[in-house]
Structures are given as C-alpha cells and as structure tokens.
Design an enzyme around this catalytic site. Structure first.
Site, PDB file in Angstrom:
ATOM      1  N   LYS A 254       0.915  -1.211  -0.116  1.00  0.00           N
ATOM      2  CA  LYS A 254       0.019   0.122  -0.028  1.00  0.00           C
ATOM      3  C   LYS A 254       0.764   1.347   0.067  1.00  0.00           C
ATOM      4  O   LYS A 254       0.325   2.365  -0.921  1.00  0.00           O
ATOM      5  CB  LYS A 254      -0.931  -0.061   1.077  1.00  0.00           C
ATOM      6  CG  LYS A 254      -1.750  -1.142   1.305  1.00  0.00           C
ATOM      7  CD  LYS A 254      -2.460  -1.599   0.075  1.00  0.00           C
ATOM      8  CE  LYS A 254      -3.096  -2.934   0.002  1.00  0.00           C
ATOM      9  NZ  LYS A 254      -2.153  -4.258  -0.076  1.00  0.00           N
TER      10      LYS A 254
ATOM     11  N   ALA B 225      -6.017 -10.147   6.128  1.00  0.00           N
ATOM     12  CA  ALA B 225      -5.524  -9.546   7.629  1.00  0.00           C
ATOM     13  C   ALA B 225      -6.479  -9.285   8.735  1.00  0.00           C
ATOM     14  O   ALA B 225      -6.373  -9.767   9.738  1.00  0.00           O
ATOM     15  CB  ALA B 225      -4.427  -8.442   7.481  1.00  0.00           C
TER      16      ALA B 225
ATOM     17  N   ALA C   9      -4.413 -12.966 -12.021  1.00  0.00           N
ATOM     18  CA  ALA C   9      -5.168 -11.537 -12.115  1.00  0.00           C
ATOM     19  C   ALA C   9      -5.954 -11.165 -10.715  1.00  0.00           C
ATOM     20  O   ALA C   9      -7.120 -10.839 -10.676  1.00  0.00           O
ATOM     21  CB  ALA C   9      -5.996 -11.457 -13.160  1.00  0.00           C
ATOM     22  N   GLY C  10      -5.692 -11.750  -9.484  1.00  0.00           N
ATOM     23  CA  GLY C  10      -6.163 -11.489  -8.449  1.00  0.00           C
ATOM     24  C   GLY C  10      -5.596 -10.355  -7.797  1.00  0.00           C
ATOM     25  O   GLY C  10      -5.043  -9.631  -8.577  1.00  0.00           O
ATOM     26  N   VAL C  11      -6.056 -10.291  -6.430  1.00  0.00           N
ATOM     27  CA  VAL C  11      -5.906  -8.786  -5.735  1.00  0.00           C
ATOM     28  C   VAL C  11      -4.335  -8.491  -5.703  1.00  0.00           C
ATOM     29  O   VAL C  11      -3.860  -7.398  -6.246  1.00  0.00           O
ATOM     30  CB  VAL C  11      -6.284  -9.082  -4.202  1.00  0.00           C
ATOM     31  CG1 VAL C  11      -5.975  -7.973  -3.292  1.00  0.00           C
ATOM     32  CG2 VAL C  11      -7.631  -9.478  -4.080  1.00  0.00           C
TER      33      VAL C  11
ATOM     34  N   HIS D 250     -22.499  16.691   3.387  1.00  0.00           N
ATOM     35  CA  HIS D 250     -22.184  17.153   2.163  1.00  0.00           C
ATOM     36  C   HIS D 250     -21.442  18.297   1.943  1.00  0.00           C
ATOM     37  O   HIS D 250     -21.544  19.258   2.738  1.00  0.00           O
ATOM     38  CB  HIS D 250     -23.960  17.522   1.419  1.00  0.00           C
ATOM     39  CG  HIS D 250     -23.773  18.355   0.311  1.00  0.00           C
ATOM     40  ND1 HIS D 250     -23.496  17.536  -1.086  1.00  0.00           N
ATOM     41  CD2 HIS D 250     -23.769  19.671  -0.297  1.00  0.00           C
ATOM     42  CE1 HIS D 250     -23.750  18.316  -2.210  1.00  0.00           C
ATOM     43  NE2 HIS D 250     -23.551  19.573  -1.491  1.00  0.00           N
TER      44      HIS D 250
END
Length: 468
Positions: free
Chosen positions: A56, A323, A185-187, A447
């Site tokens: 990440k 996780a 082509a997974g995560v 908003h």
C-alpha cells in the site's frame, strides 16, 4: 521450564492480535515467531513486512507520481522536470514498515507479552499442558494457538528465484522493469501490476480463469476491468502456461490462449496464484494435529483442533486470507478462552483491492443472492453525479446496493471508485446489525462527501435516488 497460560505460534495479524487480547484478559502470554526481514526478527508476519503495508505504501507513492504526471493539469497545475527516485520510494516504504513492526514490539512490551524469536514447534502433551520447542528452548503452555499464516504458492513451471518473484520480490525491484509479466489476476497481481505500470513498466497479466474478479459483483468487475485496460494493463484470460524459461536477460513464457501458442519475453515475472497454509516445522505430524487434504489445520467453529488445548486461527485454517479476518479471529479466540462470547461474522467480511480506482465489497453479490433463492432488488449510483468526486477530478465508478425485495434487509454492497476502501465500513456496520437498505438511505451523510454515493445507491434500491 517457563510456563504460560497462552502461547501463540506466529506473530502475524492473527497471532500478535491474539497475544495482545489474551494479555489484556489477564493471561500470562508468550508469542514465538520466526519471521525475519533483512536477517533480523520482525513481528507482523507477511502482512506488515512484505504484504499489505509495503504494497500500500508503494501503491500510494506510485499513484502520486502518476497523478502529478498526468492528472493535475486539469486542476491548472503544470509540473516541469518531474523525476522519480525509486530508491527513496523504496526507502520510504521500508520506513513505514519499520514503524509499524516496531509498534508491535512496543505493544508486546506494554502488555507484558514474552516475545520469542525463532521457530515454534509442537513437541508433546504433558498432562493438561503442551510442551513447545520455542526457538530451541522447551516451554509449557496450557493453551497453544497456531497462527503460522500462509506462503505464496509456486507455479511448478516457474519456481521462485532469479527473475521470477512472488510478492516480496515484486516490492523490492531496484529498477523499473521495461516489460513485466504477472501470472494471476487476483488482488496481489493487480495491485503489484498497477504499481509498476504507473512507474513506467509495460505490464501483461496472464490469468487461467475465464474472467476477471469472478468473486466480485459482475457489474463491479466489468467496470474495474474497463478502467484498468484504459490505464494500459494488458489482460489475457483462459491462459494455460506451458513453459517458463529464465536467462540472464529475463524470462520467456510460453502459453496457449484461444488455442493459439504465444511466446512472450519479460524482464521480470511476478507469480501470484494464491497462497498455501504454512505448517512447515510446526511438528503437526509428530503430535497428530489434524490437517485437511490441502494442508490447512482443521478446526471447529470455536477454532479448536482435534487436540485439546491446541487452537488455530488465520490463514492457516483457510477461508478468506485477509489480515482483518485473521485479527478478528485472534480477538474472538482470546475472548472465548476467557469465557466470553467472541465471534466472527464471516458473512460480512469486507474485501478491498487498493488499485485506482479502488474496489471494495461485503456481503452477497446480486448473483449469489439470486442463486440462494432470494427475491432481490438493487440500487446503483455513479460517482460522476457526486460533487466531491467531481471536485477531486476522479468521478470513475459507482456504488451498488443489493437488498432483499421482501424484507429490505441489506444483503451486500459493492463499490468501484475513489476511496471506496474507506466507504465500505459503514455498510458492514449496517449488515452486522441486520439493517436494511432503508437504514442506510435514512442515515444522514455530510455534504459534499463521497459517502453520499452510498446513501444515493441505497435510495436507488427503492427507485428514489435524489440526484439521478
């Protein structure tokens, strides 16, 4: 011989969370973990060291680079002389990992958990306790929690090594590959492929299955694939790999697609075809610990194995290899050991793919709900009609709500778009309490925010979306 109320084998998300919660509940607790990074012990397992966290960090860095290079011009911002320092990018990633793994060590100290660096191995029963070899020293424990996690699955034709890497190797390229192949082509495959595509690699993703993200809602998978192809990711489905050969220059992959043989050359090849339970060195055979035909530790609904006093949680018992699922199992088991009602609702575990756009879902897809014989209604609302998304300059994607047409119970929510990893949580809360699409629709959302798309999708389930 040291003796503990709870001994956890494995320091990943399942193990370290179980240890912390057990210690909070008053158990004398130890955790033995053999994970090392750069030759040094490092708590946190695959997730913190070479998985969720570093990936990440690189996804965020690469997305910032691409945004500055291609997207900020629409905001009236011109950048000249843009450069990338891959070494610094990787160093930042390592710094993030160091901070979090060091944080676990601090939490162990704070909660008076004994941390043992090395391999944990089941040795024998001793009355109501178990003898465990903890890094070469025998210790006793009344309750042993196996949380040894999982390992990347190798492709027999392409064992890891050299130019063929798994996720940890793909997070440590010292230069951007000119041509990058990804099998799976997974995560993980899509996330890592996205990182290096943004940084300049020509990325090809080869998938054995006939379609993309078959576990996701059809509409979400279709939209995500369209966006990824626009970005330049080259997908091939129903592929059969027949040969993988390495040389000093890279990797040659031969595969069949639509009955045609194709040979492709790559500088690097990422193999991401799933994960297998990690029980090597655990001593399962010696003590008779029950494993299933795929090697997962067999447990009942309370994480009890076939051996009294031995429990198992996380990836090593199968199910969703996430996780947060593993962490919740760690908490639930510790609380059960303390006589509390620890529980994990597996029906509403959120899934997230941290690409751009992000993908997130929880609960049943429309197809799964219909296959279960339910009378289904759906509502969908696009980010292109949301003021905050337009202000961000990222109006891609939508939110889709799936509800029971007879009872209005919220069955599932599926998203593709900006920051949906942060939007899925409120829908999980609604489903956790058995709420309805009306509950979601009647909840006041600030908003302008992206979260208004969730509200509008819920309204759309009753054909009363306000801004479409």
């Amino acid at each position: 011989m040291d003796s503990y109320d709870v001994l956890v084998i494995g320091g990943g998300p399942a193990g370290y969370v179980a240890a912390i919660r057990a210690a909070q509940l008053g158990f004398k607790t130890a955790c033995v973990d053999d994970f090392t990074r750069d030759g040094k012990p490092s708590l946190g397992g695959t997730c913190l060291n070479v998985g969720c966290i570093p990936s990440k960090a690189l996804l965020d860095s690469s997305e910032k680079f691409e945004m500055i290079a291609h997207d900020v011009a629409d905001h009236g911002i011109t950048v000249d002389g843009l450069k990338m320092d891959l070494g610094k990018m990787l160093s930042r990633k390592t710094g993030v990992v160091d901070k979090l793994t060091g944080g676990i060590a601090y939490l162990f100290k704070k909660n008076k958990i004994t941390s043992i660096s090395g391999l944990g191995k089941l040795v024998r029963a001793d009355g109501d306790e178990w003898i465990v070899d903890a890094a070469g020293t025998e210790v006793k424990a009344r309750n042993v929690i196996v949380a040894t996690g999982s390992s990347p699955r190798e492709l027999p034709l392409a064992p890891f090594g050299g130019h063929v890497v798994e996720n940890s190797g793909a997070l440590a390229f010292t230069e951007v590959p000119q041509k990058l192949g990804v099998i799976g082509a997974g995560v993980i495959g899509v996330e890592l492929g996205s990182v290096w595509r943004r940084l300049g690699a020509d990325v090809t993703i080869l998938e054995a299955l006939p379609g993309f993200l078959l576990a996701a809602d059809d509409a979400v998978a279709k939209e995500a694939l369209k966006q990824f192809k626009k970005q330049g990711l080259d997908f091939h489905f129903s592929v059969n790999i027949t040969k993988v050969e390495q040389s000093d220059m890279g990797v040659t992959v031969t595969y069949t697609e639509k009955e045609q043989e194709v040979t492709a050359q790559y500088d690097k090849l990422i193999v991401s075809i799933g994960r297998i339970p990690h029980t090597s060195g655990l001593g399962a055979d010696a003590v008779g610990l029950g494993l299933d035909e795929r090697g997962y530790v067999k447990v009942d609904s309370h994480y009890r194995t076939n051996l009294k006093g031995i429990y198992a949680i996380g990836d090593v018992i199968g199910g969703a290899m996430l996780a947060h699922k593993a962490e919740e199992e760690g908490v639930a088991l510790a609380e059960q050991l303390a006589g509390q009602a620890g529980h994990v609702n597996y029906d509403v575990i959120p899934w997230v793919i941290y690409t751009s756009p992000e993908i997130a879902w929880a609960g049943l897809t429309e197809k799964a709900a219909k296959d279960a014989g339910l009378n289904v209604k759906t509502g969908q609302f696009p980010f292109s009609a949301n003021g905050r998304a337009l202000g961000h300059g990222d109006p891609r994607g939508f939110v889709k709500v799936v509800a029971d047409a007879d009872t209005d119970k919220l069955l599932g929510v599926h998203m593709v778009g900006p920051n949906v990893s942060e939007l899925i949580g409120e829908t999980v809360a609604i489903m956790e309490f058995g709420g309805s699409s009306e509950d979601l629709a009647r909840t006041i959302h600030a908003h302008p925010t992206l979260s208004e798309v969730v509200k509008e999708a819920a309204l759309a389930a009753d054909k009363r979306a306000l801004h479409m």
